[in-house]
Design a protein around this motif. Structure first.
Motif, mmCIF file in Angstrom:
data_model
loop_
_atom_site.group_PDB
_atom_site.id
_atom_site.type_symbol
_atom_site.label_atom_id
_atom_site.label_comp_id
_atom_site.label_asym_id
_atom_site.label_seq_id
_atom_site.Cartn_x
_atom_site.Cartn_y
_atom_site.Cartn_z
ATOM 1 N N ILE A 6 -3.508 12.044 4.093
ATOM 2 C CA ILE A 6 -2.458 10.863 3.844
ATOM 3 C C ILE A 6 -2.998 10.093 5.000
ATOM 4 O O ILE A 6 -3.293 8.812 5.006
ATOM 5 C CB ILE A 6 -0.999 11.329 3.503
ATOM 6 N N GLU A 7 -3.079 10.643 6.196
ATOM 7 C CA GLU A 7 -3.165 9.910 7.462
ATOM 8 C C GLU A 7 -4.657 9.353 7.542
ATOM 9 O O GLU A 7 -4.824 7.949 7.799
ATOM 10 C CB GLU A 7 -3.013 10.790 8.607
ATOM 11 N N ASN A 30 0.922 5.411 -0.235
ATOM 12 C CA ASN A 30 -0.061 6.628 -0.217
ATOM 13 C C ASN A 30 1.130 7.922 -0.034
ATOM 14 O O ASN A 30 2.248 7.700 0.692
ATOM 15 C CB ASN A 30 -0.918 6.565 1.100
ATOM 16 N N CYS A 83 5.026 10.142 -4.703
ATOM 17 C CA CYS A 83 4.299 8.730 -4.772
ATOM 18 C C CYS A 83 3.592 8.383 -5.909
ATOM 19 O O CYS A 83 3.268 7.204 -6.465
ATOM 20 C CB CYS A 83 3.528 8.335 -3.231
ATOM 21 N N THR A 127 -6.837 8.699 5.014
ATOM 22 C CA THR A 127 -7.076 7.648 3.958
ATOM 23 C C THR A 127 -6.276 6.378 4.191
ATOM 24 O O THR A 127 -6.807 5.104 3.744
ATOM 25 C CB THR A 127 -6.721 8.116 2.445
ATOM 26 N N THR A 128 -5.201 6.445 4.902
ATOM 27 C CA THR A 128 -4.471 5.284 4.947
ATOM 28 C C THR A 128 -5.127 4.553 6.284
ATOM 29 O O THR A 128 -5.179 3.313 6.286
ATOM 30 C CB THR A 128 -2.945 5.517 5.662
ATOM 31 N N ARG A 129 -5.839 5.298 7.105
ATOM 32 C CA ARG A 129 -6.406 4.721 8.326
ATOM 33 C C ARG A 129 -7.648 3.976 7.676
ATOM 34 O O ARG A 129 -8.088 2.904 8.082
ATOM 35 C CB ARG A 129 -6.996 5.746 9.300
ATOM 36 N N PHE A 151 -8.293 2.776 4.875
ATOM 37 C CA PHE A 151 -7.737 1.598 4.073
ATOM 38 C C PHE A 151 -7.500 0.419 4.868
ATOM 39 O O PHE A 151 -7.776 -0.636 4.805
ATOM 40 C CB PHE A 151 -6.437 1.897 3.242
ATOM 41 N N LEU A 152 -6.869 0.894 6.058
ATOM 42 C CA LEU A 152 -6.427 -0.346 7.162
ATOM 43 C C LEU A 152 -7.699 -0.727 7.646
ATOM 44 O O LEU A 152 -7.826 -1.846 7.934
ATOM 45 C CB LEU A 152 -5.377 0.172 8.128
ATOM 46 N N TYR A 167 0.922 -1.181 0.178
ATOM 47 C CA TYR A 167 -0.053 0.036 -0.185
ATOM 48 C C TYR A 167 0.895 1.321 0.116
ATOM 49 O O TYR A 167 1.716 1.337 0.762
ATOM 50 C CB TYR A 167 -0.990 0.080 1.299
ATOM 51 N N ASP A 179 -2.715 4.734 -3.257
ATOM 52 C CA ASP A 179 -3.749 5.826 -2.906
ATOM 53 C C ASP A 179 -3.310 7.221 -2.743
ATOM 54 O O ASP A 179 -3.958 7.990 -2.319
ATOM 55 C CB ASP A 179 -4.149 5.325 -1.252
#
Length: 78
Positions: free
Chosen positions: A70-71, A6, A11, A73-75, A77-78, A4, A60
């Motif tokens: 970023i934080e 992000n 990136c 959308t990462t959360r 996704f997880l 993954y 992402d």
């Protein structure tokens, strides 16, 4: 295993192949919105790393992303 990635334009591979930062900058890919341009994705470090370690790849990243996005959308996704 999925790699993954992000982040921001670095990136997302903005302008690696053409002058587009976002998919919707290109009339052919307007329906993708602010996602990275599809022609640039195979040239990103994340894609190349995923291929090298034989992993799935999910990008992402979005050009111009803030740390908050970023934080968030990462959360999600997880």
């Amino acid at each position: 295993m999925i790699l993954y990635v992000n982040g921001d334009s670095h990136c997302a591979g903005a302008e690696l192949v053409n002058g587009y930062c976002f998919a919707d900058d290109d009339p052919t890919y307007k329906h993708l919105g602010r996602r990275p341009h599809p022609d640039c994705i195979p040239h990103t470090f994340g894609y190349k790393l995923a291929k090298a370690i034989n992993a799935g790849f999910y990008l992402d990243a979005e050009s111009g992303s803030s740390n908050a996005r970023i934080e968030r959308t990462t959360r999600q996704f997880l």
